[in-house]
Design an enzyme around this catalytic site. Structure first.
Site, PDB file in Angstrom:
ATOM      1  N   ASN A 129       0.840  -1.197   0.000  1.00 30.70           N
ATOM      2  CA  ASN A 129       0.000   0.000   0.000  1.00 30.70           C
ATOM      3  C   ASN A 129       0.879   1.253   0.000  1.00 30.70           C
ATOM      4  O   ASN A 129       0.641   2.196  -0.742  1.00 30.70           O
ATOM      5  CB  ASN A 129      -0.922  -0.029   1.224  1.00 30.70           C
ATOM      6  CG  ASN A 129      -2.135   0.820   1.075  1.00 30.70           C
ATOM      7  OD1 ASN A 129      -2.785   0.812   0.043  1.00 30.70           O
ATOM      8  ND2 ASN A 129      -2.465   1.554   2.122  1.00 30.70           N
ATOM      9  N   VAL A 138      -5.470   4.824  -7.455  1.00 29.17           N
ATOM     10  CA  VAL A 138      -5.345   3.550  -6.754  1.00 29.17           C
ATOM     11  C   VAL A 138      -5.429   3.959  -5.283  1.00 29.17           C
ATOM     12  O   VAL A 138      -4.443   4.356  -4.685  1.00 29.17           O
ATOM     13  CB  VAL A 138      -4.029   2.830  -7.099  1.00 29.17           C
ATOM     14  CG1 VAL A 138      -3.888   1.546  -6.298  1.00 29.17           C
ATOM     15  CG2 VAL A 138      -3.964   2.542  -8.602  1.00 29.17           C
ATOM     16  N   PRO A 139      -6.644   3.941  -4.710  1.00 25.53           N
ATOM     17  CA  PRO A 139      -6.947   4.699  -3.495  1.00 25.53           C
ATOM     18  C   PRO A 139      -6.410   4.105  -2.189  1.00 25.53           C
ATOM     19  O   PRO A 139      -7.159   3.642  -1.324  1.00 25.53           O
ATOM     20  CB  PRO A 139      -8.470   4.753  -3.503  1.00 25.53           C
ATOM     21  CG  PRO A 139      -8.874   3.495  -4.188  1.00 25.53           C
ATOM     22  CD  PRO A 139      -7.825   3.266  -5.238  1.00 25.53           C
ATOM     23  N   CYS A 140      -5.103   4.185  -2.025  1.00 22.50           N
ATOM     24  CA  CYS A 140      -4.485   3.699  -0.792  1.00 22.50           C
ATOM     25  C   CYS A 140      -4.936   4.514   0.420  1.00 22.50           C
ATOM     26  O   CYS A 140      -4.893   4.015   1.546  1.00 22.50           O
ATOM     27  CB  CYS A 140      -2.965   3.712  -0.923  1.00 22.50           C
ATOM     28  SG  CYS A 140      -2.268   5.273  -1.467  1.00 22.50           S
ATOM     29  N   HIS A 141      -5.421   5.725   0.199  1.00 23.25           N
ATOM     30  CA  HIS A 141      -5.900   6.549   1.312  1.00 23.25           C
ATOM     31  C   HIS A 141      -7.178   5.983   1.938  1.00 23.25           C
ATOM     32  O   HIS A 141      -7.531   6.350   3.051  1.00 23.25           O
ATOM     33  CB  HIS A 141      -6.131   8.000   0.857  1.00 23.25           C
ATOM     34  CG  HIS A 141      -7.194   8.152  -0.181  1.00 23.25           C
ATOM     35  ND1 HIS A 141      -6.972   7.886  -1.518  1.00 23.25           N
ATOM     36  CD2 HIS A 141      -8.488   8.539  -0.079  1.00 23.25           C
ATOM     37  CE1 HIS A 141      -8.082   8.099  -2.205  1.00 23.25           C
ATOM     38  NE2 HIS A 141      -9.025   8.501  -1.350  1.00 23.25           N
TER      39      HIS A 141
END
Length: 186
Positions: A129, A138-141
């Site tokens: 991540n 690529v929504p790592c948040h």
């Protein structure tokens, strides 16, 4: 072999964003100007043995237009962006799973590990991540600690940006400012 990335700079509410696309228009990088050195190191790691030629772009890409729309409130504008990454097979599996988390929702690292069929790989999932080269799209948040919505941990762009993104997507409530105590005699 040389791969050419076209770099754009986009002003956002969170500061200047760096976006790089390849010759097919696929998004390869999203990061922040104050993390540019880290971004370049990540590229060297993920594309080891390849020569990446980063060129400043004079044209606006579809990716840049979609990111601008996202920041203006069209959260779905980034959903269909085509991406391409380096990294290991494991990292790419984690990043693919991240793209299945809808805007407005969060999951834990454990749940993400379960989604890729590796429930004991929570730490490795966290590392993958953190190595994500295409933040927001690529929504790592959207991955948080196991303590729920108040467990905002681990975002390479900084915790203030993570909080802002999750508030923007309505995944968490904005922080309420503490009421100021009245000064004596007023």
């Amino acid at each position: 072999m040389t791969t050419i990335f076209l770099l754009e700079r986009l002003d956002t509410p969170l500061g200047e964003m760096l976006l790089a696309t390849d010759s097919q228009g696929r998004l390869r990088i999203v990061d922040w100007h104050d993390h540019e050195e880290k971004m370049l190191q990540l590229l060297r790691t993920q594309y080891a043995g390849q020569h990446i030629d980063m060129r400043e772009s004079t044209e606006t890409s579809a990716a840049s237009e979609a990111m601008a729309a996202y920041f203006e409130g069209d959260l779905a504008a980034i959903d269909a962006l085509e991406t391409c990454t380096g990294g290991t097979d494991f990292q790419r599996a984690v990043w693919a799973a991240l793209r299945t988390i809808p805007a407005g929702q969060t999951i834990s690292y454990l749940e993400l590990a379960n989604r890729i069929g590796r429930p004991k790989a929570v730490r490795a999932v966290g590392m993958a991540n953190g190595a994500n080269p295409i933040s927001i799209v690529v929504p790592c948040h959207r991955v948080i600690g196991s303590g729920g919505k108040n467990a905002l941990v681990g975002y390479s762009g900084g915790m203030q940006r993570k909080r802002w993104l999750l508030e923007h997507e309505k995944a968490i409530q904005p922080l309420q400012e503490e009421p100021q105590a009245a000064l004596p005699g007023l």
